[in-house]
Design a protein around this motif. Structure first.
Motif, PDB file in Angstrom:
ATOM      1  N   SER A   1      77.033  10.162  69.749  1.00  0.00           N
ATOM      2  CA  SER A   1      78.864  10.493  70.920  1.00  0.00           C
ATOM      3  C   SER A   1      79.136   9.960  69.513  1.00  0.00           C
ATOM      4  CB  SER A   1      78.932   9.965  72.108  1.00  0.00           C
ATOM      5  OG  SER A   1      78.588   7.867  71.362  1.00  0.00           O
ATOM      6  N   SER A   2      78.724   9.061  68.058  1.00  0.00           N
ATOM      7  CA  SER A   2      79.584   8.742  67.362  1.00  0.00           C
ATOM      8  C   SER A   2      80.163   9.485  66.576  1.00  0.00           C
ATOM      9  CB  SER A   2      78.733   7.486  66.680  1.00  0.00           C
ATOM     10  OG  SER A   2      78.544   6.138  67.932  1.00  0.00           O
ATOM     11  N   PRO A   3      80.613   9.333  65.784  1.00  0.00           N
ATOM     12  CA  PRO A   3      80.980  10.349  64.551  1.00  0.00           C
ATOM     13  C   PRO A   3      79.847  11.000  63.488  1.00  0.00           C
ATOM     14  CG  PRO A   3      80.998   7.729  63.678  1.00  0.00           C
ATOM     15  CD  PRO A   3      80.113   7.564  64.738  1.00  0.00           C
ATOM     16  N   SER A   4      80.833  12.419  62.908  1.00  0.00           N
ATOM     17  CA  SER A   4      79.724  13.423  62.457  1.00  0.00           C
ATOM     18  C   SER A   4      78.992  11.829  60.584  1.00  0.00           C
ATOM     19  CB  SER A   4      80.071  14.305  62.718  1.00  0.00           C
ATOM     20  OG  SER A   4      79.999  14.597  63.177  1.00  0.00           O
TER      21      SER A   4
ATOM     22  N   SER B   1      85.460  20.862  56.660  1.00  0.00           N
ATOM     23  CA  SER B   1      86.427  22.323  58.020  1.00  0.00           C
ATOM     24  C   SER B   1      85.411  21.835  59.270  1.00  0.00           C
ATOM     25  CB  SER B   1      86.292  23.372  57.207  1.00  0.00           C
ATOM     26  OG  SER B   1      86.737  24.761  58.581  1.00  0.00           O
ATOM     27  N   ASP B   2      83.872  22.644  59.134  1.00  0.00           N
ATOM     28  CA  ASP B   2      83.073  22.518  60.592  1.00  0.00           C
ATOM     29  C   ASP B   2      83.050  21.064  61.506  1.00  0.00           C
ATOM     30  OD1 ASP B   2      82.110  24.805  59.958  1.00  0.00           O
ATOM     31  OD2 ASP B   2      80.676  23.950  58.336  1.00  0.00           O
ATOM     32  N   ILE B   3      82.992  20.182  61.020  1.00  0.00           N
ATOM     33  CA  ILE B   3      83.987  18.504  61.290  1.00  0.00           C
ATOM     34  C   ILE B   3      84.928  18.985  62.766  1.00  0.00           C
ATOM     35  CG2 ILE B   3      83.670  16.867  61.641  1.00  0.00           C
ATOM     36  CD1 ILE B   3      81.894  16.438  59.034  1.00  0.00           C
TER      37      ILE B   3
ATOM     38  N   THR C   1      84.742  21.179  65.141  1.00  0.00           N
ATOM     39  CA  THR C   1      84.658  20.907  66.731  1.00  0.00           C
ATOM     40  C   THR C   1      84.400  19.829  67.009  1.00  0.00           C
ATOM     41  OG1 THR C   1      82.495  20.726  65.288  1.00  0.00           O
ATOM     42  CG2 THR C   1      82.541  23.179  66.025  1.00  0.00           C
ATOM     43  N   ARG C   2      85.581  19.564  67.051  1.00  0.00           N
ATOM     44  CA  ARG C   2      85.456  17.547  67.591  1.00  0.00           C
ATOM     45  C   ARG C   2      85.603  17.003  68.197  1.00  0.00           C
ATOM     46  NH1 ARG C   2      91.578  16.101  65.775  1.00  0.00           N
ATOM     47  NH2 ARG C   2      90.499  13.928  65.967  1.00  0.00           N
ATOM     48  N   GLY C   3      85.291  18.419  69.155  1.00  0.00           N
ATOM     49  CA  GLY C   3      84.651  17.895  71.361  1.00  0.00           C
ATOM     50  C   GLY C   3      84.054  18.383  71.137  1.00  0.00           C
ATOM     51  N   LEU C   4      82.669  18.301  70.471  1.00  0.00           N
ATOM     52  CA  LEU C   4      81.263  19.248  70.917  1.00  0.00           C
ATOM     53  C   LEU C   4      80.752  18.018  71.326  1.00  0.00           C
ATOM     54  CD1 LEU C   4      79.815  21.726  69.927  1.00  0.00           C
ATOM     55  CD2 LEU C   4      78.622  20.388  67.703  1.00  0.00           C
ATOM     56  N   LYS C   5      80.709  17.110  70.685  1.00  0.00           N
ATOM     57  CA  LYS C   5      79.995  15.916  71.289  1.00  0.00           C
ATOM     58  C   LYS C   5      80.035  15.526  72.782  1.00  0.00           C
ATOM     59  CE  LYS C   5      78.736  13.607  67.148  1.00  0.00           C
ATOM     60  NZ  LYS C   5      78.586  12.949  65.402  1.00  0.00           N
TER      61      LYS C   5
ATOM     62  N   SER D   1      76.489  23.822  68.732  1.00  0.00           N
ATOM     63  CA  SER D   1      76.179  23.472  66.772  1.00  0.00           C
ATOM     64  C   SER D   1      77.626  23.290  66.245  1.00  0.00           C
ATOM     65  CB  SER D   1      75.726  24.454  65.945  1.00  0.00           C
ATOM     66  OG  SER D   1      75.410  26.217  65.719  1.00  0.00           O
ATOM     67  N   ARG D   2      78.108  23.139  65.374  1.00  0.00           N
ATOM     68  CA  ARG D   2      79.768  23.156  64.652  1.00  0.00           C
ATOM     69  C   ARG D   2      79.466  24.557  63.923  1.00  0.00           C
ATOM     70  NH1 ARG D   2      77.170  19.012  60.477  1.00  0.00           N
ATOM     71  NH2 ARG D   2      77.977  20.655  58.535  1.00  0.00           N
ATOM     72  N   ARG D   3      78.339  25.495  63.996  1.00  0.00           N
ATOM     73  CA  ARG D   3      78.397  27.269  63.685  1.00  0.00           C
ATOM     74  C   ARG D   3      78.628  27.713  65.205  1.00  0.00           C
ATOM     75  NH1 ARG D   3      76.532  28.455  58.375  1.00  0.00           N
ATOM     76  NH2 ARG D   3      76.166  26.059  57.413  1.00  0.00           N
ATOM     77  N   ARG D   4      79.206  27.718  66.025  1.00  0.00           N
ATOM     78  CA  ARG D   4      79.322  28.023  67.457  1.00  0.00           C
ATOM     79  C   ARG D   4      80.599  28.783  67.293  1.00  0.00           C
ATOM     80  NH1 ARG D   4      81.295  24.257  72.411  1.00  0.00           N
ATOM     81  NH2 ARG D   4      83.631  23.334  70.469  1.00  0.00           N
TER      82      ARG D   4
END
Length: 451
Positions: free
Chosen positions: A71-74, A113-115, A118-122, A186-189
């Protein structure tokens, strides 16, 4: 704006990384030690941390102990080539990615860019986990038993990373659904999910399917063909039954994993690979190595993160949920609702399910076809009703035995084929070589006999 923390004790590296990160739309904080980094995380929690492995007051990896990576940073590790093994360990612990020095700016931009996308992914993963109790599902996966809860926990940790995943489990346990769930979280979704079954393709064709080929590279190659490495670019490539891949191709796959590039068959220009690899096998990988089916060096490259999918008989608490899920799917597809009789549930629990979840789905479909209203025990395939009297099991799940009447054998073949093609009557009739009218007549006869 998203916030980034760069942790490195070299001033020049800090400055150059900060310049790139700021250009990608992040605000930037800098830290030159672990103590400084911990203070920065508390003062202004970042969305991403670029973390050097070696710092004056300790190893950068120790910062991971202070973070809940679900739930924390990438976290992106920055490492020298000699420390790649340590970076791989970081991926196992939930780190998103890693960069080697000297840093390739284009790769850093891709990661950022991927991060950002997908900032809402977690938060989405946490929502899935919190709703599990009421829904009994996690993404595409159905079940709330303890073994599945462990699988969901592991998926939650590894999905947002770029780590290579090896999925191990018996046939029919749902390995491809696990792979798709990993991709979807994933970030690649937003990129493609491409699946290739290595055991279902002729050894003479699989190289072209993997690498693609140039026009004229062999007889019949009348145009350029993009292989799955290109088709999955910026997405996920799922190689199922990887232990069935010819050994000479395993060498080439290992080279792609190590170099990050490949060449089309008949070509000369190297093409960069920007994909996440997920592989699966229904064999014990270590036994496959001893049998000469899997290269040991490839195995260690593939199993950065290992997921063991439980057998259905190890998660019988999920059986009611799964049966109801499949029956609902089938009823919606067929346009007629039917229910599972209470005494059928006990019968299903008493069966060992050697074909796992896939066999359960096919058994429910078969019973749906045979039932007029409720799915009673008599509607289910004979091997489920009377396991001790069932004939030998073949790979496609059809049971026959000496002395069975031709009519009974025909019925089993028709019902099994219909289940295999997910209820497509046109496809079933085509494969069996009968008319659609004949198929409808047979199904009506079976329903009448059952009633």
């Amino acid at each position: 704006m998203p916030h980034a923390l760069i942790v490195d004790d070299h001033t020049a590296t800090l400055s150059s990384l900060a310049e790139v990160v700021e250009a990608e739309g992040f605000t930037v904080a800098r830290a030159r030690s672990l103590q400084d980094a911990r203070q920065q995380v508390q003062a202004h929690p970042p969305e991403v941390i670029l973390l050097d492995l070696h710092l004056p007051d300790g190893e950068g990896m120790s910062l991971l102990d202070d973070l809940d990576l679900s739930s924390s940073p990438s976290v992106v590790l920055v490492t020298g080539q000699a420390s790649v093994a340590t970076a791989i360990e970081g991926l196992r612990r939930g780190v998103s990615d890693y960069l080697t020095k000297p840093i390739e700016v284009s790769r850093l931009r891709t990661i950022l860019s991927d991060i950002t996308r997908t900032r809402g992914l977690k938060q989405e993963i946490e929502a899935l986990r919190s709703n599990l109790a009421s829904q009994g599902a996690f993404g595409l996966l159905v079940g709330a038993s303890s073994p599945m809860q462990e699988i969901y926990s592991q998926i939650s940790r590894v999905a947002p990373t770029n780590a290579t995943v090896l999925i191990v489990g018996e046939s029919g346990t749902g390995k491809e659904l696990v792979a798709r769930t990993l991709h979807d979280l994933s970030r690649r979704r937003l990129g493609p999910f491409v699946a290739l079954n290595c055991g279902a393709i002729s050894p003479t064709l699989i190289e072209s399917e993997l690498f693609g080929h140039e026009r004229g590279s062999f007889t019949g190659a009348d145009r350029r063909h993009k292989g799955v490495f290109e088709q999955a670019m910026r997405g996920t490539l799922f190689l199922d039954e990887v232990t069935e891949m010819p050994m000479e191709l395993q060498v080439k796959l290992l080279r792609v994993l190590e170099s990050g590039s490949f060449v089309r068959t008949g070509g000369e220009t190297p093409l960069t690979v920007d994909i996440r690899f997920i592989t699966a096998t229904n064999r014990d990988p270590e036994e496959a190595i001893r049998q000469g089916r899997l290269r040991e060096d490839l195995y260690y490259r593939l199993k950065v993160f290992l997921l063991q999918v439980p057998r259905l008989r190890e998660r019988l608490d999920d059986l009611d949920l799964l049966a109801a899920h499949f029956l609902k799917q089938i009823s919606e597809a067929e346009g007629h609702e039917k229910k599972l009789a209470p005494d059928s549930i006990k019968m299903l629990r008493d069966y060992s399910w050697p074909g796992n979840v896939r066999e359960l789905k096919n058994a429910v479909y078969s019973a749906y076809i045979m039932a007029s209203t409720d799915l009673t025990p008599s509607c289910f395939p004979p091997e489920v009703r009377n396991p001790a009297q069932a004939g030998p099991r073949t790979d496609d799940g059809l049971h026959v035995h000496v002395g069975m009447t031709l009519a009974d054998a025909e019925q089993r073949l028709i019902v099994a084929t219909l289940s295999h093609f997910d209820g497509s009557k046109a496809k079933t009739a085509e494969v069996l070589g009968i008319s659609l009218k004949t198929l409808y007549n047979r199904l009506q006869e079976y329903r009448t006999e059952t009633n």
